[in-house]
Design an enzyme around this catalytic site. Structure first.
Site, PDB file in Angstrom:
ATOM      1  N   GLU A 182     -13.898  16.251 -12.823  1.00  0.00           N
ATOM      2  CA  GLU A 182     -13.394  17.067 -13.937  1.00  0.00           C
ATOM      3  C   GLU A 182     -14.443  17.286 -15.025  1.00  0.00           C
ATOM      4  O   GLU A 182     -14.227  18.087 -15.941  1.00  0.00           O
ATOM      5  CB  GLU A 182     -12.169  16.380 -14.579  1.00  0.00           C
ATOM      6  CG  GLU A 182     -10.980  16.184 -13.665  1.00  0.00           C
ATOM      7  CD  GLU A 182     -11.012  14.811 -12.991  1.00  0.00           C
ATOM      8  OE1 GLU A 182     -12.054  14.125 -13.080  1.00  0.00           O
ATOM      9  OE2 GLU A 182     -10.007  14.430 -12.386  1.00  0.00           O
TER      10      GLU A 182
ATOM     11  N   LYS B 195     -16.119  14.356 -16.448  1.00  0.00           N
ATOM     12  CA  LYS B 195     -16.046  13.150 -17.296  1.00  0.00           C
ATOM     13  C   LYS B 195     -17.416  12.754 -17.827  1.00  0.00           C
ATOM     14  O   LYS B 195     -17.542  12.273 -18.939  1.00  0.00           O
ATOM     15  CB  LYS B 195     -15.467  11.961 -16.506  1.00  0.00           C
ATOM     16  CG  LYS B 195     -14.036  12.154 -16.084  1.00  0.00           C
ATOM     17  CD  LYS B 195     -13.553  11.009 -15.219  1.00  0.00           C
ATOM     18  CE  LYS B 195     -14.198  10.967 -13.861  1.00  0.00           C
ATOM     19  NZ  LYS B 195     -13.835  12.043 -12.942  1.00  0.00           N
TER      20      LYS B 195
ATOM     21  N   ASN C 166     -19.529   6.466  -5.153  1.00  0.00           N
ATOM     22  CA  ASN C 166     -18.780   7.626  -4.662  1.00  0.00           C
ATOM     23  C   ASN C 166     -18.690   8.654  -5.787  1.00  0.00           C
ATOM     24  O   ASN C 166     -18.457   9.831  -5.556  1.00  0.00           O
ATOM     25  CB  ASN C 166     -17.374   7.234  -4.159  1.00  0.00           C
ATOM     26  CG  ASN C 166     -16.615   6.319  -5.120  1.00  0.00           C
ATOM     27  OD1 ASN C 166     -17.182   5.804  -6.074  1.00  0.00           O
ATOM     28  ND2 ASN C 166     -15.344   6.110  -4.853  1.00  0.00           N
TER      29      ASN C 166
ATOM     30  N   GLY D 192     -20.355  10.641  -9.179  1.00  0.00           N
ATOM     31  CA  GLY D 192     -21.689  11.111  -9.527  1.00  0.00           C
ATOM     32  C   GLY D 192     -21.543  12.218 -10.545  1.00  0.00           C
ATOM     33  O   GLY D 192     -20.572  12.971 -10.496  1.00  0.00           O
TER      34      GLY D 192
ATOM     35  N   GLN E  87     -13.606   9.151 -10.584  1.00  0.00           N
ATOM     36  CA  GLN E  87     -12.549   9.834  -9.811  1.00  0.00           C
ATOM     37  C   GLN E  87     -11.416  10.310 -10.743  1.00  0.00           C
ATOM     38  O   GLN E  87     -11.688  10.584 -11.900  1.00  0.00           O
ATOM     39  CB  GLN E  87     -12.009   8.943  -8.682  1.00  0.00           C
ATOM     40  CG  GLN E  87     -13.006   8.703  -7.562  1.00  0.00           C
ATOM     41  CD  GLN E  87     -13.923   7.523  -7.802  1.00  0.00           C
ATOM     42  OE1 GLN E  87     -13.516   6.488  -8.290  1.00  0.00           O
ATOM     43  NE2 GLN E  87     -15.192   7.669  -7.471  1.00  0.00           N
TER      44      GLN E  87
ATOM     45  N   ARG F  25     -16.074  21.910  -2.561  1.00  0.00           N
ATOM     46  CA  ARG F  25     -14.767  21.426  -3.017  1.00  0.00           C
ATOM     47  C   ARG F  25     -13.682  22.447  -2.710  1.00  0.00           C
ATOM     48  O   ARG F  25     -13.941  23.647  -2.732  1.00  0.00           O
ATOM     49  CB  ARG F  25     -14.797  21.178  -4.530  1.00  0.00           C
ATOM     50  CG  ARG F  25     -15.755  20.068  -4.896  1.00  0.00           C
ATOM     51  CD  ARG F  25     -15.863  19.875  -6.408  1.00  0.00           C
ATOM     52  NE  ARG F  25     -16.894  18.882  -6.698  1.00  0.00           N
ATOM     53  CZ  ARG F  25     -17.715  18.935  -7.728  1.00  0.00           C
ATOM     54  NH1 ARG F  25     -17.647  19.922  -8.596  1.00  0.00           N
ATOM     55  NH2 ARG F  25     -18.622  17.989  -7.908  1.00  0.00           N
TER      56      ARG F  25
ATOM     57  N   LYS G  45     -14.708  23.651 -18.092  1.00  0.00           N
ATOM     58  CA  LYS G  45     -14.941  24.848 -17.260  1.00  0.00           C
ATOM     59  C   LYS G  45     -14.002  26.008 -17.575  1.00  0.00           C
ATOM     60  O   LYS G  45     -13.634  26.773 -16.679  1.00  0.00           O
ATOM     61  CB  LYS G  45     -14.854  24.470 -15.782  1.00  0.00           C
ATOM     62  CG  LYS G  45     -15.996  23.534 -15.364  1.00  0.00           C
ATOM     63  CD  LYS G  45     -16.154  23.480 -13.877  1.00  0.00           C
ATOM     64  CE  LYS G  45     -17.493  22.906 -13.480  1.00  0.00           C
ATOM     65  NZ  LYS G  45     -17.748  22.863 -12.060  1.00  0.00           N
TER      66      LYS G  45
ATOM     67  N   ASP H 177     -14.799  28.553 -19.139  1.00  0.00           N
ATOM     68  CA  ASP H 177     -15.614  29.762 -18.964  1.00  0.00           C
ATOM     69  C   ASP H 177     -15.521  30.324 -17.545  1.00  0.00           C
ATOM     70  O   ASP H 177     -15.682  31.519 -17.335  1.00  0.00           O
ATOM     71  CB  ASP H 177     -17.081  29.446 -19.285  1.00  0.00           C
ATOM     72  CG  ASP H 177     -17.594  28.256 -18.490  1.00  0.00           C
ATOM     73  OD1 ASP H 177     -16.978  27.176 -18.588  1.00  0.00           O
ATOM     74  OD2 ASP H 177     -18.591  28.404 -17.756  1.00  0.00           O
TER      75      ASP H 177
HETATM   76  P1  IMP Z   1     -14.017   7.060  -1.086  1.00  0.00           P
HETATM   77  O1  IMP Z   1     -13.807   6.839  -2.556  1.00  0.00           O
HETATM   78  O2  IMP Z   1     -15.436   7.336  -0.701  1.00  0.00           O
HETATM   79  O3  IMP Z   1     -13.377   6.004  -0.235  1.00  0.00           O
HETATM   80  O4  IMP Z   1     -13.226   8.413  -0.704  1.00  0.00           O
HETATM   81  C1  IMP Z   1     -11.800   8.501  -0.767  1.00  0.00           C
HETATM   82  C2  IMP Z   1     -11.366   9.862  -1.292  1.00  0.00           C
HETATM   83  O5  IMP Z   1     -11.732   9.982  -2.660  1.00  0.00           O
HETATM   84  C3  IMP Z   1     -12.024  11.051  -0.576  1.00  0.00           C
HETATM   85  O6  IMP Z   1     -11.107  12.131  -0.539  1.00  0.00           O
HETATM   86  C4  IMP Z   1     -13.176  11.410  -1.501  1.00  0.00           C
HETATM   87  O7  IMP Z   1     -13.558  12.762  -1.373  1.00  0.00           O
HETATM   88  C5  IMP Z   1     -12.536  11.144  -2.857  1.00  0.00           C
HETATM   89  N1  IMP Z   1     -13.519  10.837  -3.883  1.00  0.00           N
HETATM   90  C6  IMP Z   1     -14.164   9.672  -4.076  1.00  0.00           C
HETATM   91  N2  IMP Z   1     -14.977   9.753  -5.147  1.00  0.00           N
HETATM   92  C7  IMP Z   1     -14.808  10.971  -5.654  1.00  0.00           C
HETATM   93  C8  IMP Z   1     -15.341  11.643  -6.820  1.00  0.00           C
HETATM   94  O8  IMP Z   1     -16.131  11.096  -7.599  1.00  0.00           O
HETATM   95  N3  IMP Z   1     -14.928  12.914  -7.009  1.00  0.00           N
HETATM   96  C9  IMP Z   1     -14.027  13.517  -6.189  1.00  0.00           C
HETATM   97  N4  IMP Z   1     -13.505  12.947  -5.122  1.00  0.00           N
HETATM   98  C10 IMP Z   1     -13.875  11.679  -4.858  1.00  0.00           C
END
Ligand code: IMP
Length: 437
Positions: free
Chosen positions: A14, A16, A38, A40, A224, A305, A331, A333
């Site tokens: 989003e 963050k 996971n 970034g 997340q 995405r 976002k 814009d």
């Molecule tokens: P994991 O966290 O790698 O186990 O992934 C589990 C689910 O969470 C998957 O659908 C990933 O695409 C989603 N996911 C994990 N981290 C992110 C993130 O930072 N942004 C968006 N989706 C995430």
């Protein structure tokens, strides 16, 4: 206003990182409390090459701030040491980085188990980032985890790795000869990480408490989003931690009374990476247009995405389970140039039932279709807007509609990737923070 939690109110991504970075300017400390690499985010500052961060809170870019990786985070030490090196190479002072001694470590076998698990699930796969997140949290719960503090004791480290690898032998049989699974080599490698990280390892719960006790402004940075929460999200298509605000307490080591504000970050539309229900998903050219206009490709995995209209049923749910005190809409814009905007206010189940609230049953959610309210769009480019008054009336109405439907004020709006491309609305909690802008 000593403490503020920043959480994702959708399915992650989003924005963050940008919000935390903005708040970090005014804060004394930033704490990550769950997830791992996971997550970034990319931070755009002027003409500088973009800053890409996965584990280290973005506060690190502000000299003199305490930046903490809390006990609730799972750490791949290879990624962390590489991130430290990359930041140092660009002249960033890492003196403020602290890593919780209680945080769990992602091990080579977690990465292999994550990929093997996904492969086994075939079409039903979760679409994980394959960074070993789920298997690492599973070991934590099974009490087979290796923690940061274990890196400081060779004997303990070796014993714990041996014990943790043993039960996985069957699943890892195809990888039996993988050099990364050699007990001796792995122990040596992790001891090296330990030497590298030693200066940053600390009792971070205590550090955070000391700051809160002194009335300093502390930001807790979630990764997340609410709908990926392992308890409250669209299970099993979720991550393996709790991205909701309450997790800031557990993942940083504070009590619930120490949280003053909770800001939920939402895009002006919706996106999701990986599998799982997404009632407002757009499968048409409009979805392609938004994906391309919004640059909707993952920072961590580069995956395209899934894109859809804003979902107020899901957002209302996120607001409730997080106790949101303010919203940040990012976002905005990206929506310029659309004649009309759809906003989902209700789901309709396969049998015709209406759902104003997020349905608890996965089967309902999987087959639910979104019902929309149509709002007027705008054609103007918003990227130069810096006050609410600069926005076209339709954009202001769009924000007002979201705030009213959620009963939560919009504190901040983002109208472009740059740090200066924001509008402080003066609403809600922002009033108190904006004083310092
Ligand atoms: P994991 O966290 O790698 O186990 O992934 C589990 C689910 O969470 C998957 O659908 C990933 O695409 C989603 N996911 C994990 N981290 C992110 C993130 O930072 N942004 C968006 N989706 C995430």
């Amino acid at each position: 206003m000593p403490s503020l939690v920043v959480v994702g109110a959708q399915w992650g991504d989003e924005g963050k990182g940008k919000v935390t970075d903005l708040l970090a300017e005014r804060a004394d400390a930033v704490i990550r409390f769950q997830g791992g690499n996971n997550a970034g985010h990319t931070i755009i500052r002027g003409d500088e090459e973009p800053w890409k961060l996965h584990l280290i809170p973005s506060g690190i870019l502000h000299p003199g701030k305490l930046c903490v990786i809390g006990n609730g985070v799972v750490i791949d030490p290879r990624v962390l040491t590489e991130e430290i090196d990359a930041l140092r190479a660009r002249g960033v002072d890492m003196g403020g980085l602290r890593v919780s001694a209680n945080a769990h470590l992602i091990m080579p076998y977690h990465l292999l188990l994550d990929s093997a698990g996904e492969q086994k699930l075939g079409e039903q796969q979760i679409g994980t980032t394959r960074r070993g997140i789920g298997p690492c949290y599973a070991d934590k719960a099974a009490r087979l985890g290796i923690r940061v503090q274990d890196l400081l004791d060779e004997k303990i480290l070796k014993q714990k790795i041996a014990a943790a690898m043993e039960p996985k032998r069957l699943a890892l049989r195809p990888h039996a000869k993988d050099p990364s699974l050699d007990l001796h080599a792995m122990t040596e490698q992790y001891l090296t990480y330990g030497h590298r990280l030693e200066q940053h390892i600390a009792d971070t719960s205590r550090l955070v408490w000391d700051l809160l006790d002194a009335g300093r402004l502390v930001i807790f940075e979630g990764a997340q989003g609410a709908l990926l929460d392992i308890d409250h999200g669209t299970y099993p298509f979720v991550t393996s931690s709790n991205p909701v605000s309450a997790a800031a307490c557990i993942g940083a080591g504070i009590g619930p009374k120490d949280i003053d504000e909770v800001w939920g970050i939402t895009k002006a539309y919706a996106t999701r990476v990986g599998s799982g229900p997404f009632p407002t998903e757009l499968h048409d050219s409009l979805g392609d247009r938004l994906r391309s206009a919004g640059g909707e490709y993952g920072t961590t995995t580069g995956r395209a995405r899934r894109v859809g209209w804003l979902d107020l049923v899901a957002l209302r749910y996120a607001s409730r389970i997080n106790s949101l005190t303010a919203l940040v809409v990012t976002k905005l814009d990206v929506l310029s140039g659309l004649d009309r905007l759809l906003v989902c206010t209700r789901y309709r189940g396969a049998e015709g039932a209406e759902f104003d609230h997020f349905p608890y049953h996965q089967s309902v959610l999987h087959h639910a279709s979104a019902e929309y309210v149509e709002l007027e769009g705008w054609s103007e480019d918003l990227s130069e807007c810096r006050t609410a008054a600069d926005l076209p009336a339709a954009a202001r109405d769009y924000l007002a509609y979201i705030a009213e439907m959620l009963g939560v004020p919009v504190a901040l709006v983002s109208v472009g990737p740059g740090q200066d491309q924001v509008i402080w609305t003066g609403q809600g909690a922002a009033e108190r923070l904006a004083v310092a802008t």
